[in-house]
Design an enzyme around this catalytic site. Structure first.
Site: not given
Length: 336
Positions: A115, A144, A192
């Site tokens: 990411s 995350y 989401k």
């Protein structure tokens, strides 16, 4: 066969659809289906098996699993607001490491989702050409991003040790790619919640021609709505993932973004135009607790991606957003 994890999620389900479109249905899918309706992301797809994560490694020990030559690992806890450190590391680090080890033992190609969140506030830049020392200087802003960063460090470190003959050649996958996704948007992100793209979250108002709200700027040099992101359509992301699944590019980390940042105001304005309305945007103060950790600029460096042999042009934002709005968000059936 191809194993796709996170297969019912946003990018994973689009990958399954893209593989089906290319004539592939010899797919093994792994994901939790849960109660948020994500099964609908797979309703139009064809595949051979579907497993939950706890079932996966038992199945990988069966003779049939010997037919898998590629693992596309998109599964993760991807909420930037996640706070359970043990659960996030179990799903995003340890599970990924188990798949890495399996691919190393079997010779399967391993493509996994990293990411752009690993870059933190961007102060250290957005280079995917960093060596291990350079990677250690990155400071992700949330759990995350850190969990993805820790696995990137593991993978790059394992590669370095292997090249220095400190590890068995079979201890790492023969071909592995950590793909640092930037701001991805497109169909099948509906489950989401708060992690949906801003276009998806604002779609009801945009389609009705009602005004939407964006954050004001609290940083000199940035106009209200002038905060910049490297937005990339999920169709382009899938094309990049499939490129690495089949081309013998050098193993390593690669950015997956367009290389061209776009303001939030321009991004939302494109959606209004696609819906046939003039843009109507109000600006509201950014919450105090967000101001100190808000990214005002992200833009992928794409030189390594292009050097890997990926030469397809990225879809212009106006076209990519327009297709998303007209073909999905405004459609009776919004699923790919």
């Amino acid at each position: 066969m191809i194993l796709v994890t996170g297969a019912a999620g946003f990018i994973g389900s689009n990958l399954v659809a893209a593989l089906n479109e290319r004539g592939r249905d010899d797919l093994v899918l792994c994901d939790w289906l849960g109660e948020d309706g994500r099964w609908q992301n797979l309703a139009k797809c064809c595949f051979r098996h579907i497993l939950t994560p706890p079932q996966l490694f038992d199945w990988l020990g069966t003779p049939e699993a010997a037919g898998i030559d590629t693992v596309l690992h998109m599964g993760a806890i991807s909420e930037t607001t996640a706070s359970d450190g043990d659960l996030v590391m179990e799903r995003n680090y340890h599970f990924t490491k188990q798949l890495w080890t399996w691919c190393g033992a079997t010779g399967a190609t391993f493509v996994y989702a990293s990411s752009a969140a690993t870059y933190g506030d961007g102060a250290a830049g957005f280079s995917d050409a960093l060596d291990l020392t350079g990677l250690k200087r990155l400071r992700p802003l949330n759990l995350y991003g850190w969990s993805k960063h820790v696995f990137d460090l593991f993978a790059v470190g394992a590669q370095a040790r292997s090249l220095n003959s400190e590890a068995s050649p079979t201890s790492i996958p023969p071909r592995w790619y950590g793909l640092k996704f930037f701001n991805v948007f497109g169909p099948n992100e509906y489950h989401k919640g708060a992690m949906r793209s801003v276009v998806c979250k604002m779609a009801p108002d945009i389609l009705a021609g009602r005004a939407v709200s964006l954050f004001r700027s609290h940083k000199a040099g940035y106009a209200d709505g002038g905060q910049l992101r490297d937005f990339i359509g999920v169709e382009d992301v899938c094309a990049v993932v499939l490129h690495f699944s089949r081309e013998p590019a050098p193993s390593g980390l690669y950015n997956v973004g367009t290389g061209q940042a776009c303001t939030f105001a321009d991004f939302i304005s494109a959606a209004f135009r696609a819906a046939g309305h003039a843009p109507q945007i109000d600006y509201v103060p950014m919450p105090e607790d967000l101001r100190g950790r808000y990214q005002y600029f992200t833009q992928a460096e794409t030189e390594r991606l292009r050097a890997s042999g990926y030469n397809q042009p990225f879809t212009p934002i106006e076209d990519s957003v327009g297709r998303y709005v007209r073909n999905y968000l405004a459609a009776a059936d919004p699923y790919r």
